[in-house]
Design an enzyme around this catalytic site. Structure first.
Site, mmCIF file in Angstrom:
data_model
loop_
_atom_site.group_PDB
_atom_site.id
_atom_site.type_symbol
_atom_site.label_atom_id
_atom_site.label_comp_id
_atom_site.label_asym_id
_atom_site.label_seq_id
_atom_site.Cartn_x
_atom_site.Cartn_y
_atom_site.Cartn_z
ATOM 1 N N LYS A 42 0.848 -1.198 0.000
ATOM 2 C CA LYS A 42 0.000 0.000 0.000
ATOM 3 C C LYS A 42 0.889 1.255 0.000
ATOM 4 O O LYS A 42 2.095 1.171 0.273
ATOM 5 C CB LYS A 42 -0.899 -0.011 1.231
ATOM 6 C CG LYS A 42 -0.144 0.052 2.554
ATOM 7 C CD LYS A 42 -1.027 -0.340 3.731
ATOM 8 C CE LYS A 42 -0.264 -0.231 5.037
ATOM 9 N NZ LYS A 42 -0.956 -0.904 6.134
ATOM 10 N N TYR A 269 15.252 31.120 3.706
ATOM 11 C CA TYR A 269 14.092 31.830 4.264
ATOM 12 C C TYR A 269 14.221 32.042 5.770
ATOM 13 O O TYR A 269 14.595 31.129 6.510
ATOM 14 C CB TYR A 269 12.811 31.040 4.012
ATOM 15 C CG TYR A 269 12.374 31.021 2.559
ATOM 16 C CD1 TYR A 269 12.114 32.202 1.872
ATOM 17 C CD2 TYR A 269 12.216 29.819 1.894
ATOM 18 C CE1 TYR A 269 11.708 32.182 0.541
ATOM 19 C CE2 TYR A 269 11.802 29.777 0.571
ATOM 20 C CZ TYR A 269 11.561 30.971 -0.096
ATOM 21 O OH TYR A 269 11.159 30.940 -1.402
HETATM 22 C C1 LIG Z 1 -0.246 -1.890 6.774
HETATM 23 C C2 LIG Z 1 -0.817 -3.173 7.194
HETATM 24 C C3 LIG Z 1 -0.014 -4.303 7.395
HETATM 25 C C4 LIG Z 1 1.499 -4.243 7.331
HETATM 26 O O1 LIG Z 1 2.009 -3.652 8.508
HETATM 27 P P1 LIG Z 1 3.583 -3.550 8.772
HETATM 28 O O2 LIG Z 1 3.685 -3.046 10.160
HETATM 29 O O3 LIG Z 1 4.106 -2.570 7.775
HETATM 30 O O4 LIG Z 1 4.150 -4.894 8.569
HETATM 31 C C5 LIG Z 1 -0.635 -5.498 7.681
HETATM 32 N N1 LIG Z 1 -1.989 -5.581 7.790
HETATM 33 C C6 LIG Z 1 -2.792 -4.512 7.615
HETATM 34 C C7 LIG Z 1 -4.254 -4.660 7.755
HETATM 35 C C8 LIG Z 1 -2.240 -3.270 7.331
HETATM 36 O O5 LIG Z 1 -3.038 -2.224 7.168
#
Ligand SMILES: *Cc1c(COP(=O)(O)O)cnc(C)c1O
Length: 379
Positions: A42, A269
């Site tokens: 993601k 700045y």
């Molecule tokens: C983002 C996510 C993960 C992965 O989490 P990490 O801590 O990056 O391993 C697993 N399950 C769900 C539902 C998530 O949203």
């Protein structure tokens, strides 16, 4: 060559080391044995470039990916990823057509969504596989453990719905004290037992921290994100495998301007920095619009010729300044500058920047903006 600039010509780039991704995923797979490992990609693979990461993992035999929502799933489909994609965030019924059309496996936790998906699937003449999310303690989305059976009965009433997964998520698996996480595992295990007759195919709950530190959480599949990218979920993870993970991303730029500045001159700045001595100052084309957070102004180092050089003055939208006085006579226009990564014996990690910002490595890498091209190397 027609002389047109391409994004790969940008001076500020993120290099994605595929050999390290291979190393990390093998290490994590070893920790879970024969169980399925579903890479979470993601947020553009935590800023690493979902397309690059997915194609590489696909070549290694991984065929189920987790993304946030249908927009991310569609982007992967357009990039030619035609394997299983799970959308992890809760979505609204208005997304059901698109989810079915792109063949996603959505996470569901509302009756409205279940019904909308089932109807959309019927209209399309297909079935839709879903993952039912139970809130065993995350306190975000998910149905309450007491409501699981009734919810599954509702799901079963729709022939177009396939009960593929039963899942949950950990809010505290990255802490040293695993008491709460173990209670969650117990809760999930009881749910797995009472739902055995529903024919759910895959039970899954482990994120990276749980994968590493809580073997009882592995069930049928695991969903690591951050650890795949070679970054620790937190500093409190006990598993020695953590030390062997290799950061996949390096973020680099190049010096585009160099000037001698006398003592007592205000820079950038707000003149938030004044030279204390006559100084050699370099400009690099990276700023907060690239994801270098403005709150790092005057507080971080970058690497030039193997040396830590302090960033000075306010970080601006497109450019930042470095004090390279220590490199007088050795530094040149066009020299490589490392924002995250290694140069000789020095290293700057996403965690170094996160600590200064009071945040976590997840946010640092996922905030590297789309303006920064991701370049696959080591493949
Ligand atoms: C983002 C996510 C993960 C992965 O989490 P990490 O801590 O990056 O391993 C697993 N399950 C769900 C539902 C998530 O949203």
């Amino acid at each position: 060559m027609n002389g047109a600039a391409s994004s790969a010509d940008r001076l500020t780039r993120a290099f994605i080391h595929l050999d390290r991704l291979t190393h990390n995923v093998r290490l994590l797979q070893n920790a879970v044995g024969h169980r399925s490992l579903w890479p979470v990609i993601k947020a553009d693979a935590y800023g690493h470039g979902a397309e690059i990461v997915a194609h590489h993992l696909l070549r290694l035999g991984y065929n189920t990916f987790g993304v946030a929502d249908v927009e991310e799933a569609v982007a992967l489909r357009q990039a030619g990823i035609d394997t299983t994609i799970i959308t992890l965030s809760a979505t609204l019924p208005e997304h059901s057509e698109a989810l079915v059309a792109c063949g996603c496996e959505p996470v569901v936790c509302t009756e409205e969504m279940v019904e909308a998906l089932a109807r959309a699937a019927e209209r399309a003449g297909r079935r839709v596989a879903v993952h039912v999310k139970v809130d065993t303690g995350m306190g975000r989305v998910g149905i309450r453990p007491d409501d699981v059976l009734a919810f599954l009965d509702r799901c079963r009433a729709y022939p177009a719905l396939r009960l593929r997964g039963l899942m949950s998520h950990f809010p505290r698996a990255d802490e040293a004290d695993k008491t709460f996480s173990r209670e969650q595992i117990g809760c999930f295990r009881r749910i797995v037992e009472v739902t055995a007759r529903y024919g759910i195919e895959v039970r899954h709950m482990a994120n990276s921290a749980a994968l590493l530190d809580l073997p009882d959480s592995h069930f049928d599949a695991v969903r690591p994100g951050i650890a795949l990218y070679g970054l620790p979920p937190s500093a409190a993870i006990a598993n020695p495998r953590l030390q062997a993970l290799k950061p996949v991303l390096e973020w680099k730029t190049r010096i585009t301007f160099l000037k001698e500045v006398p003592a007592g001159v205000g820079l950038s700045y707000g003149h938030a920095f004044h030279t204390a001595r006559s100084s050699l100052i370099a400009t690099v084309p990276v700023g907060y619009a690239d994801g270098l957070h403005r709150n790092l102004s005057n507080r971080c180092d970058l690497l030039v010729r193997g040396l830590r050089c302090p960033q000075v003055g306010r970080i601006t939208m497109d450019m930042s300044l470095l004090d390279v006085t220590a490199l007088r006579g050795r530094v040149r226009l066009g020299d490589e500058v490392v924002i995250i990564g290694r140069q000789d014996d020095e290293e700057i990690t996403a965690d170094d920047l996160a600590e200064k910002l009071g945040t976590i490595n997840y946010e640092v890498v996922s905030a590297i903006s789309h303006r920064v091209p991701r370049i696959a190397v080591g493949g």
